[in-house]
Design a protein around this motif. Structure first.
Motif, PDB file in Angstrom:
ATOM      1  N   ARG A 165       1.007  -1.235  -0.038  1.00  0.00           N
ATOM      2  CA  ARG A 165       0.053   0.049  -0.096  1.00  0.00           C
ATOM      3  C   ARG A 165       0.852   1.161   0.020  1.00  0.00           C
ATOM      4  NH1 ARG A 165      -2.004   4.481  -0.334  1.00  0.00           N
ATOM      5  NH2 ARG A 165      -3.976   4.982   1.053  1.00  0.00           N
ATOM      6  N   ALA A 166       0.704   1.953  -1.089  1.00  0.00           N
ATOM      7  CA  ALA A 166       1.602   3.217  -1.085  1.00  0.00           C
ATOM      8  C   ALA A 166       1.000   4.411  -0.528  1.00  0.00           C
ATOM      9  CB  ALA A 166       1.717   3.478  -2.650  1.00  0.00           C
ATOM     10  N   GLY A 167       0.914   4.354   0.966  1.00  0.00           N
ATOM     11  CA  GLY A 167       0.459   5.037   1.741  1.00  0.00           C
ATOM     12  C   GLY A 167       0.448   4.501   2.955  1.00  0.00           C
ATOM     13  N   ILE A 168      -0.426   4.871   4.067  1.00  0.00           N
ATOM     14  CA  ILE A 168      -0.643   4.645   5.238  1.00  0.00           C
ATOM     15  C   ILE A 168      -1.825   3.734   5.514  1.00  0.00           C
ATOM     16  CG2 ILE A 168      -1.250   5.567   7.774  1.00  0.00           C
ATOM     17  CD1 ILE A 168       0.464   8.196   6.984  1.00  0.00           C
ATOM     18  N   GLY A 169      -3.064   4.307   5.243  1.00  0.00           N
ATOM     19  CA  GLY A 169      -4.399   3.668   5.378  1.00  0.00           C
ATOM     20  C   GLY A 169      -4.616   2.349   4.471  1.00  0.00           C
ATOM     21  N   VAL A 214       3.275   2.003   4.464  1.00  0.00           N
ATOM     22  CA  VAL A 214       4.451   3.045   4.750  1.00  0.00           C
ATOM     23  C   VAL A 214       3.861   4.021   5.706  1.00  0.00           C
ATOM     24  CG1 VAL A 214       6.252   4.634   3.902  1.00  0.00           C
ATOM     25  CG2 VAL A 214       5.086   2.667   2.241  1.00  0.00           C
ATOM     26  N   PRO A 215       3.884   3.751   6.877  1.00  0.00           N
ATOM     27  CA  PRO A 215       3.305   4.326   7.973  1.00  0.00           C
ATOM     28  C   PRO A 215       3.813   5.869   8.509  1.00  0.00           C
ATOM     29  CG  PRO A 215       4.249   2.600   8.960  1.00  0.00           C
ATOM     30  CD  PRO A 215       4.600   2.491   7.498  1.00  0.00           C
ATOM     31  N   ASP A 216       4.999   6.080   8.072  1.00  0.00           N
ATOM     32  CA  ASP A 216       5.414   7.456   8.475  1.00  0.00           C
ATOM     33  C   ASP A 216       6.192   8.303   7.574  1.00  0.00           C
ATOM     34  OD1 ASP A 216       7.597   5.605   7.606  1.00  0.00           O
ATOM     35  OD2 ASP A 216       8.791   5.527   9.545  1.00  0.00           O
ATOM     36  N   TYR A 217       5.651   8.178   6.426  1.00  0.00           N
ATOM     37  CA  TYR A 217       6.114   8.845   5.305  1.00  0.00           C
ATOM     38  C   TYR A 217       5.996  10.339   5.008  1.00  0.00           C
ATOM     39  CZ  TYR A 217       2.289   8.911   1.935  1.00  0.00           C
ATOM     40  OH  TYR A 217       1.169   9.249   1.487  1.00  0.00           O
ATOM     41  N   CYS A 218       4.493  10.743   5.604  1.00  0.00           N
ATOM     42  CA  CYS A 218       4.209  11.914   5.456  1.00  0.00           C
ATOM     43  C   CYS A 218       3.531  12.467   6.784  1.00  0.00           C
ATOM     44  CB  CYS A 218       3.171  11.910   4.174  1.00  0.00           C
ATOM     45  SG  CYS A 218       1.588  10.905   4.579  1.00  0.00           S
ATOM     46  N   LEU A 219       4.089  12.074   7.705  1.00  0.00           N
ATOM     47  CA  LEU A 219       3.365  12.710   8.989  1.00  0.00           C
ATOM     48  C   LEU A 219       3.275  14.010   9.112  1.00  0.00           C
ATOM     49  CD1 LEU A 219       4.674   9.852  11.606  1.00  0.00           C
ATOM     50  CD2 LEU A 219       2.754   9.765   9.996  1.00  0.00           C
ATOM     51  N   ASP A 220       4.767  14.819   9.014  1.00  0.00           N
ATOM     52  CA  ASP A 220       4.574  16.255   9.024  1.00  0.00           C
ATOM     53  C   ASP A 220       3.762  16.860   8.105  1.00  0.00           C
ATOM     54  OD1 ASP A 220       6.125  17.773  11.006  1.00  0.00           O
ATOM     55  OD2 ASP A 220       7.057  18.889   9.212  1.00  0.00           O
ATOM     56  N   ALA A 273       9.004  10.772  -2.592  1.00  0.00           N
ATOM     57  CA  ALA A 273      10.429   9.956  -2.714  1.00  0.00           C
ATOM     58  C   ALA A 273      10.542   8.877  -1.518  1.00  0.00           C
ATOM     59  CB  ALA A 273      11.698  11.045  -2.772  1.00  0.00           C
ATOM     60  N   ASP A 274      10.077   9.287  -0.412  1.00  0.00           N
ATOM     61  CA  ASP A 274      10.207   8.373   0.640  1.00  0.00           C
ATOM     62  C   ASP A 274       9.191   7.319   0.304  1.00  0.00           C
ATOM     63  OD1 ASP A 274      12.261   9.842   1.964  1.00  0.00           O
ATOM     64  OD2 ASP A 274      10.722  10.700   3.337  1.00  0.00           O
ATOM     65  N   LEU A 275       8.027   7.522   0.094  1.00  0.00           N
ATOM     66  CA  LEU A 275       7.063   6.653  -0.238  1.00  0.00           C
ATOM     67  C   LEU A 275       7.457   5.654  -1.252  1.00  0.00           C
ATOM     68  CD1 LEU A 275       4.036   5.658   0.192  1.00  0.00           C
ATOM     69  CD2 LEU A 275       3.440   7.386  -1.379  1.00  0.00           C
ATOM     70  N   SER A 276       7.954   6.205  -2.517  1.00  0.00           N
ATOM     71  CA  SER A 276       8.526   5.280  -3.441  1.00  0.00           C
ATOM     72  C   SER A 276       9.533   4.375  -2.999  1.00  0.00           C
ATOM     73  CB  SER A 276       9.075   6.207  -4.600  1.00  0.00           C
ATOM     74  OG  SER A 276       7.871   6.925  -5.341  1.00  0.00           O
TER      75      SER A 276
END
Length: 324
Positions: free
Chosen positions: A74-78, A97-103, A294-297
Motif C-alpha cells: 500500500r503506497a500510503g498509510i491507510g 508506509v506508515p511514517d512517510y508523510c506525518l509532518d 520519494a520516501d514513499l516510493s
C-alpha cells in the motif's frame, strides 16, 4: 527467480527509484492504469507483487484469482481499500508506509484550521475582487486559549499536537487504542468522544476508516459541537457524514470546515460544499511533498522487494490490528 510487480499508483510511480530497488530482488515492473476490481484481478494473475494507492480496490475476489501473489504494498498509510483479512487467508503479506508523510499531513491539518479560523480564502477572494474591508470575515476569534480535539491519536495527530504548543491551544484527544500516559507525553488530555465534542472549539479528524468509524461524525455529533466550532478532516472522507455536515453548516450548528478528503474523490461537479464560503477544500494533497513522495516510493518498493527475497518487511500490516 524472476518476479513481476504490478504498480497501480499515480502518486509514487518513480520507475528509476522503484526499478532499482525491485530489480535487486529479481523483479520487473508492469504498470496498471485502470483502478477497478476487475482490472486488478486480471493484473495479479501470474504476478508476485502489487503496489496500490488509496483509490485501487484490492478485494477478496481479486486476490482469490491468483496463486502467485506474495505481497501487496500500500503506497500510503491507510489500508481501508485492501481486504487485509482475505490477503492473510491467502498467505499474502500486506505492507504499508506508515511514517512517510506525518509532518506533511499535520501541517495540512493546521493550514486548513488556520485558513478557516482566520477566513483566509474569503479575504483572498474579496481583496482580489476589489473589496478592501477587514469586516467581511467577521466574527473572527482568538486562537490562543481555545481547545482543539483530536479524533484519533496516531502519528499525524501527535505531530499536530506538538506543533500546537506554540499556539497556546489546549489539546484533548479521543482514541480507544492509545492510553492516557502516551497522550500526556504530548501534553494532551485523554477524553471520551462525547466529552471531546462538548468541549472543543476546533475538531480535527485523524481516525482511520473502517466499519466502526464510517460516519463517526454525523448529525448527532454536529449537534453536540459548539456553533462556533471548526471541523478539519485530513484522514478519510467517509469518517464524516457529508450530508450531515452540509446540514450543520446550513443551520449554523458549526461555523466552518476544512476538508482535504471527501466521501467521494473526486467529488461531484455540483458538489454543494464547494459553493460555500465557510468550507475550505483541498484535493487530498496533505500527504504530498517532493520529499514524502520519494520516501514513499523507496519505502513501499523496499518492503515489497524484501518479501520477494524471503525477508521480513519493515512495515507489515497486522490483519488483527491493521489501523495501528
Amino acid at each position: 527467480m524472476e518476479y513481476t510487480v504490478v504498480l497501480c499508483d499515480n502518486k509514487t510511480v518513480d520507475p528509476a527509484t522503484q526499478s532499482e530497488i525491485l530489480e535487486s530482488a529479481g523483479a520487473s515492473i508492469e504498470i496498471l492504469d485502470e483502478k477497478t476490481e476487475a482490472a486488478v484481478a486480471e493484473a495479479v494473475r501470474g504476478a508476485h507483487g502489487l503496489v496500490v494507492d488509496a483509490a485501487t480496490p484490492v478485494t477478496a475476489e481479486a486476490l482469490a484469482g491468483t496463486d502467485t501473489l506474495r505481497v501487496v504494498g500500500r503506497a500510503g498509510i491507510g489500508v481501508d481499500n485492501i481486504d487485509v483479512a482475505a490477503a492473510d487467508d491467502e498467505g499474502i503479506t500486506v505492507v504499508n508506509v506508515p511514517d512517510y508523510c506525518l509532518d506533511e499531513v499535520a501541517i495540512q491539518a493546521l493550514s486548513l484550521l488556520l485558513a478557516c479560523v482566520r477566513a483566509v480564502p474569503q479575504y483572498d477572494r474579496e481583496v482580489k475582487a476589489g473589496t478592501w474591508d477587514w469586516g467581511t470575515g467577521q466574527p473572527l476569534r482568538r486562537v490562543a486559549g481555545s481547545t482543539l480535539g483530536l479524533v484519533g491519536f496516531g502519528g499525524i495527530a501527535r505531530r499536530l499536537a506538538s506543533k500546537l504548543r506554540t499556539f497556546h491551544v489546549d489539546v484533548i484527544a479521543h482514541d480507544p487504542n492509545v492510553d492516557a500516559e502516551t497522550m500526556r507525553d504530548y501534553g494532551v488530555e485523554r477524553v471520551g468522544f462525547e466529552e471531546l465534542l462538548d468541549r472543543v472549539d476546533y475538531c480535527s479528524v485523524h481516525a482511520p476508516l473502517f466499519a466502526a468509524t464510517r460516519h463517526l461524525l454525523s448529525t448527532a455529533e454536529f449537534e453536540r459541537l459548539d456553533d462556533d466550532a471548526v471541523l478539519v478532516n485530513t484522514a478519510r472522507g467517509p469518517v464524516v457524514d457529508e450530508d450531515a455536515l452540509l446540514a450543520a453548516l446550513e443551520t449554523g450548528e458549526i461555523a466552518s470546515a476544512g476538508l482535504d478528503v471527501r466521501e467521494s474523490e473526486p467529488p461531484a461537479a455540483d458538489d454543494p460544499l464547494a459553493e460555500r464560503d465557510d468550507v475550505v477544500l483541498t484535493p487530498h494533497v496533505g500527504w504530498y511533498s517532493e520529499e514524502s513522495r520519494a520516501d514513499l516510493s523507496r519505502g513501499v518498493a523496499g518492503d515489497v522487494a524484501a518479501v520477494l527475497r524471503g525477508e521480513a518487511p519493515s512495515n507489515p500490516v497486522d490483519p488483527e490490528t491493521p489501523w495501528i
